[in-house]
Scaffold this motif. Structure first.
Motif, PDB file in Angstrom:
ATOM      1  N   PRO A  89       0.801  -1.231   0.000  1.00  0.00           N
ATOM      2  CA  PRO A  89       0.000   0.000   0.000  1.00  0.00           C
ATOM      3  C   PRO A  89       0.828   1.273   0.000  1.00  0.00           C
ATOM      4  O   PRO A  89       0.361   2.314  -0.462  1.00  0.00           O
ATOM      5  N   SER A  90       2.057   1.201   0.510  1.00  0.00           N
ATOM      6  CA  SER A  90       2.907   2.397   0.539  1.00  0.00           C
ATOM      7  C   SER A  90       3.452   2.738  -0.847  1.00  0.00           C
ATOM      8  O   SER A  90       3.948   3.839  -1.070  1.00  0.00           O
ATOM      9  N   VAL A  91       3.357   1.780  -1.766  1.00  0.00           N
ATOM     10  CA  VAL A  91       3.886   1.985  -3.126  1.00  0.00           C
ATOM     11  C   VAL A  91       2.755   2.106  -4.145  1.00  0.00           C
ATOM     12  O   VAL A  91       2.774   2.984  -5.010  1.00  0.00           O
ATOM     13  N   HIS A  92       1.758   1.242  -4.032  1.00  0.00           N
ATOM     14  CA  HIS A  92       0.685   1.193  -5.024  1.00  0.00           C
ATOM     15  C   HIS A  92      -0.672   1.414  -4.348  1.00  0.00           C
ATOM     16  O   HIS A  92      -1.088   0.611  -3.509  1.00  0.00           O
ATOM     17  N   ALA A  93      -1.332   2.493  -4.715  1.00  0.00           N
ATOM     18  CA  ALA A  93      -2.655   2.795  -4.169  1.00  0.00           C
ATOM     19  C   ALA A  93      -3.722   2.071  -4.983  1.00  0.00           C
ATOM     20  O   ALA A  93      -3.521   1.693  -6.141  1.00  0.00           O
ATOM     21  N   ALA A  94      -4.871   1.876  -4.359  1.00  0.00           N
ATOM     22  CA  ALA A  94      -5.994   1.230  -5.021  1.00  0.00           C
ATOM     23  C   ALA A  94      -6.908   2.266  -5.663  1.00  0.00           C
ATOM     24  O   ALA A  94      -6.984   3.410  -5.212  1.00  0.00           O
ATOM     25  N   VAL A  95      -7.597   1.839  -6.720  1.00  0.00           N
ATOM     26  CA  VAL A  95      -8.636   2.647  -7.364  1.00  0.00           C
ATOM     27  C   VAL A  95      -9.849   1.752  -7.556  1.00  0.00           C
ATOM     28  O   VAL A  95      -9.741   0.673  -8.153  1.00  0.00           O
ATOM     29  N   PHE A  96     -11.008   2.196  -7.059  1.00  0.00           N
ATOM     30  CA  PHE A  96     -12.249   1.431  -7.170  1.00  0.00           C
ATOM     31  C   PHE A  96     -13.022   1.946  -8.374  1.00  0.00           C
ATOM     32  O   PHE A  96     -13.475   3.085  -8.389  1.00  0.00           O
ATOM     33  N   HIS A  97     -13.134   1.095  -9.412  1.00  0.00           N
ATOM     34  CA  HIS A  97     -13.898   1.455 -10.610  1.00  0.00           C
ATOM     35  C   HIS A  97     -15.331   0.987 -10.426  1.00  0.00           C
ATOM     36  O   HIS A  97     -15.616  -0.219 -10.461  1.00  0.00           O
ATOM     37  N   VAL A  98     -16.246   1.930 -10.240  1.00  0.00           N
ATOM     38  CA  VAL A  98     -17.641   1.629  -9.934  1.00  0.00           C
ATOM     39  C   VAL A  98     -18.429   1.593 -11.236  1.00  0.00           C
ATOM     40  O   VAL A  98     -18.426   2.560 -11.999  1.00  0.00           O
ATOM     41  N   PHE A  99     -19.118   0.472 -11.486  1.00  0.00           N
ATOM     42  CA  PHE A  99     -19.869   0.368 -12.741  1.00  0.00           C
ATOM     43  C   PHE A  99     -21.361   0.116 -12.539  1.00  0.00           C
ATOM     44  O   PHE A  99     -22.110   0.037 -13.520  1.00  0.00           O
ATOM     45  N   ASP A 100     -21.831   0.002 -11.288  1.00  0.00           N
ATOM     46  CA  ASP A 100     -23.261  -0.237 -11.095  1.00  0.00           C
ATOM     47  C   ASP A 100     -23.683   0.232  -9.711  1.00  0.00           C
ATOM     48  O   ASP A 100     -22.855   0.377  -8.801  1.00  0.00           O
ATOM     49  N   VAL A 101     -24.983   0.480  -9.568  1.00  0.00           N
ATOM     50  CA  VAL A 101     -25.554   0.890  -8.284  1.00  0.00           C
ATOM     51  C   VAL A 101     -26.750  -0.012  -8.007  1.00  0.00           C
ATOM     52  O   VAL A 101     -27.618  -0.202  -8.849  1.00  0.00           O
ATOM     53  N   LEU A 102     -26.791  -0.564  -6.787  1.00  0.00           N
ATOM     54  CA  LEU A 102     -27.828  -1.522  -6.413  1.00  0.00           C
ATOM     55  C   LEU A 102     -28.881  -0.906  -5.495  1.00  0.00           C
ATOM     56  O   LEU A 102     -29.999  -1.413  -5.398  1.00  0.00           O
ATOM     57  N   SER A 103     -28.514   0.181  -4.816  1.00  0.00           N
ATOM     58  CA  SER A 103     -29.441   0.798  -3.864  1.00  0.00           C
ATOM     59  C   SER A 103     -29.004   2.227  -3.612  1.00  0.00           C
ATOM     60  O   SER A 103     -27.805   2.516  -3.579  1.00  0.00           O
ATOM     61  N   ILE A 104     -29.993   3.129  -3.439  1.00  0.00           N
ATOM     62  CA  ILE A 104     -29.742   4.526  -3.081  1.00  0.00           C
ATOM     63  C   ILE A 104     -30.735   4.921  -1.995  1.00  0.00           C
ATOM     64  O   ILE A 104     -31.954   4.781  -2.181  1.00  0.00           O
ATOM     65  N   ASP A 105     -30.200   5.387  -0.873  1.00  0.00           N
ATOM     66  CA  ASP A 105     -31.058   5.826   0.247  1.00  0.00           C
ATOM     67  C   ASP A 105     -32.109   4.783   0.611  1.00  0.00           C
ATOM     68  O   ASP A 105     -33.282   5.095   0.847  1.00  0.00           O
ATOM     69  N   GLY A 106     -31.689   3.526   0.629  1.00  0.00           N
ATOM     70  CA  GLY A 106     -32.565   2.450   1.050  1.00  0.00           C
ATOM     71  C   GLY A 106     -33.521   1.942   0.001  1.00  0.00           C
ATOM     72  O   GLY A 106     -34.282   1.002   0.258  1.00  0.00           O
ATOM     73  N   THR A 107     -33.510   2.524  -1.181  1.00  0.00           N
ATOM     74  CA  THR A 107     -34.391   2.079  -2.266  1.00  0.00           C
ATOM     75  C   THR A 107     -33.593   1.256  -3.270  1.00  0.00           C
ATOM     76  O   THR A 107     -32.593   1.737  -3.824  1.00  0.00           O
ATOM     77  N   ASP A 108     -34.021   0.005  -3.508  1.00  0.00           N
ATOM     78  CA  ASP A 108     -33.329  -0.848  -4.461  1.00  0.00           C
ATOM     79  C   ASP A 108     -33.464  -0.298  -5.880  1.00  0.00           C
ATOM     80  O   ASP A 108     -34.516   0.202  -6.266  1.00  0.00           O
ATOM     81  N   THR A 109     -32.381  -0.416  -6.630  1.00  0.00           N
ATOM     82  CA  THR A 109     -32.388  -0.003  -8.037  1.00  0.00           C
ATOM     83  C   THR A 109     -32.184  -1.192  -8.969  1.00  0.00           C
ATOM     84  O   THR A 109     -32.064  -1.012 -10.182  1.00  0.00           O
ATOM     85  N   VAL A 110     -32.150  -2.404  -8.435  1.00  0.00           N
ATOM     86  CA  VAL A 110     -31.792  -3.577  -9.231  1.00  0.00           C
ATOM     87  C   VAL A 110     -32.815  -3.889 -10.316  1.00  0.00           C
ATOM     88  O   VAL A 110     -32.477  -4.559 -11.314  1.00  0.00           O
ATOM     89  N   ASP A 111     -34.046  -3.447 -10.161  1.00  0.00           N
ATOM     90  CA  ASP A 111     -35.069  -3.748 -11.168  1.00  0.00           C
ATOM     91  C   ASP A 111     -35.104  -2.732 -12.305  1.00  0.00           C
ATOM     92  O   ASP A 111     -35.905  -2.865 -13.241  1.00  0.00           O
ATOM     93  N   LEU A 112     -34.254  -1.711 -12.224  1.00  0.00           N
ATOM     94  CA  LEU A 112     -34.160  -0.740 -13.310  1.00  0.00           C
ATOM     95  C   LEU A 112     -33.292  -1.294 -14.430  1.00  0.00           C
ATOM     96  O   LEU A 112     -32.441  -2.162 -14.221  1.00  0.00           O
ATOM     97  N   ALA A 113     -33.467  -0.771 -15.628  1.00  0.00           N
ATOM     98  CA  ALA A 113     -32.648  -1.186 -16.760  1.00  0.00           C
ATOM     99  C   ALA A 113     -31.214  -0.682 -16.589  1.00  0.00           C
ATOM    100  O   ALA A 113     -30.953   0.307 -15.894  1.00  0.00           O
ATOM    101  N   TYR A 114     -30.286  -1.370 -17.239  1.00  0.00           N
ATOM    102  CA  TYR A 114     -28.862  -1.038 -17.127  1.00  0.00           C
ATOM    103  C   TYR A 114     -28.595   0.443 -17.382  1.00  0.00           C
ATOM    104  O   TYR A 114     -27.904   1.108 -16.596  1.00  0.00           O
ATOM    105  N   LEU A 115     -29.111   0.989 -18.488  1.00  0.00           N
ATOM    106  CA  LEU A 115     -28.818   2.389 -18.808  1.00  0.00           C
ATOM    107  C   LEU A 115     -29.395   3.336 -17.761  1.00  0.00           C
ATOM    108  O   LEU A 115     -28.791   4.378 -17.458  1.00  0.00           O
ATOM    109  N   ASP A 116     -30.542   2.992 -17.186  1.00  0.00           N
ATOM    110  CA  ASP A 116     -31.113   3.826 -16.126  1.00  0.00           C
ATOM    111  C   ASP A 116     -30.242   3.781 -14.875  1.00  0.00           C
ATOM    112  O   ASP A 116     -30.044   4.802 -14.215  1.00  0.00           O
TER     113      ASP A 116
END
Length: 292
Positions: A89-116
């Motif tokens: 970790p002192s040499v190479h930092a991590a980067v989290f590439h986020v490509f999807d969202v499953l929930s926002i503020d307690g509301t599931d988003t899994v039933d939405l279409a990919y583009l939405d």
């Protein structure tokens, strides 16, 4: 939700493409108190990636569940799976590439279409030093795949634009399309076979030339038909020797089941990449070079 290994769709209509990043699949459970990072096996990996647990600072919501890939970038500017496994970790930092969202503020988003879901993701998360939303491309799969091959990246994920997020499912709505690199290697030995390979061999032990030395590059255990196994066994038996052809010698775990060969046979194999240790990764046998 997991992708099925496949090839490019015959037609681009209805498909979006993302670069396949070579890292650890990770879920981020974010709330006001803390962020918990979770592996695909359900293990808490927050302590392993402390720089990413600050992702809540970039969230335009109180809580969310995000899906993505944990990456470590090497000196060559490309993601390195080898560094993910054994990074400093002192040499190479991590980067989290986020490509999807499953929930926002307690509301599931899994039933939405990919583009939405992608549109919501871009609204709810702002990029930071250790997290980002990689771009997606609707259509143009062949050109993008060629670009990833030119940059020596792993490949693409193709996703149906109208697909919902099917938790815990491996589905053909997501396709994993891998670039494979062909390299020539010298066969310096083989490991003892077991089960239906007890009469042939387990894997080829291969090397690549480094100046005047033959450097050990790992094992190749897939890509063989039964006829190929038998033919290779017949070709290798007359070449057996008590002298290891690799310099330096492979680890003890390899040597315990190894039969050494005079390094006279060269094979073409397909690999995902060479690791930082110079070993082949995801190697598969293609042919003996002399068979061309």
């Amino acid at each position: 939700m997991k992708a099925t290994l496949g090839s490019l769709p015959a037609h681009d209509d209805g498909w979006a493409y993302e670069i396949k990043w070579d890292g650890h699949r990770t879920l981020a459970h974010i709330d006001a108190e803390r962020t918990r990072l979770q592996t695909t096996s359900g293990r808490d990996s927050s302590e392993r990636w402390p720089e990413v647990t600050a992702i809540g600072r970039g969230l335009n919501a109180s809580t969310a569940i995000l899906d993505g890939e944990m990456l470590v970038i090497g000196e060559d500017g490309r993601p390195s799976f080898d560094l993910v496994q054994r990074r400093d970790p002192s040499v190479h930092a991590a980067v989290f590439h986020v490509f999807d969202v499953l929930s926002i503020d307690g509301t599931d988003t899994v039933d939405l279409a990919y583009l939405d879901r992608r549109r919501l993701l871009e609204q709810v998360l702002e990029a930071g030093d250790h997290w980002a939303i990689p771009p997606h491309h609707v259509g143009g799969g062949a050109d993008l795949l060629a670009a990833t091959a030119a940059q020596q990246l792993e490949g693409l994920i193709a996703k149906r634009v109208d697909s919902t997020y099917r938790v815990g499912t491996r589905t053909k709505d997501w396709l994993k399309i891998k670039n494979r690199n062909r390299v020539d290697v010298v066969i310096g030995g083989f490991s003892t076979g077991a089960g239906n390979r007890s009469g042939t061999f387990g894997s080829l032990l291969v090397g690549v030339h480094n100046d005047t030395r033959l450097r050990f590059a790992g094992g190749v255990g897939t890509g063989f038909t039964q006829a190929t196994l038998e033919r290779l066994t017949a070709l290798m038996r007359p070449l057996t020797t008590t002298t290891c052809p690799f310099d330096p010698e492979p680890p003890s775990a390899v040597k315990r089941t190894a039969t050494w060969l005079r390094p006279e046979l060269t094979a073409t194999i397909e690999i995902a990449e060479f690791t930082n240790d110079g070993h082949v990764r995801h190697a598969s046998f293609v042919e003996l070079k002399d068979d061309r």
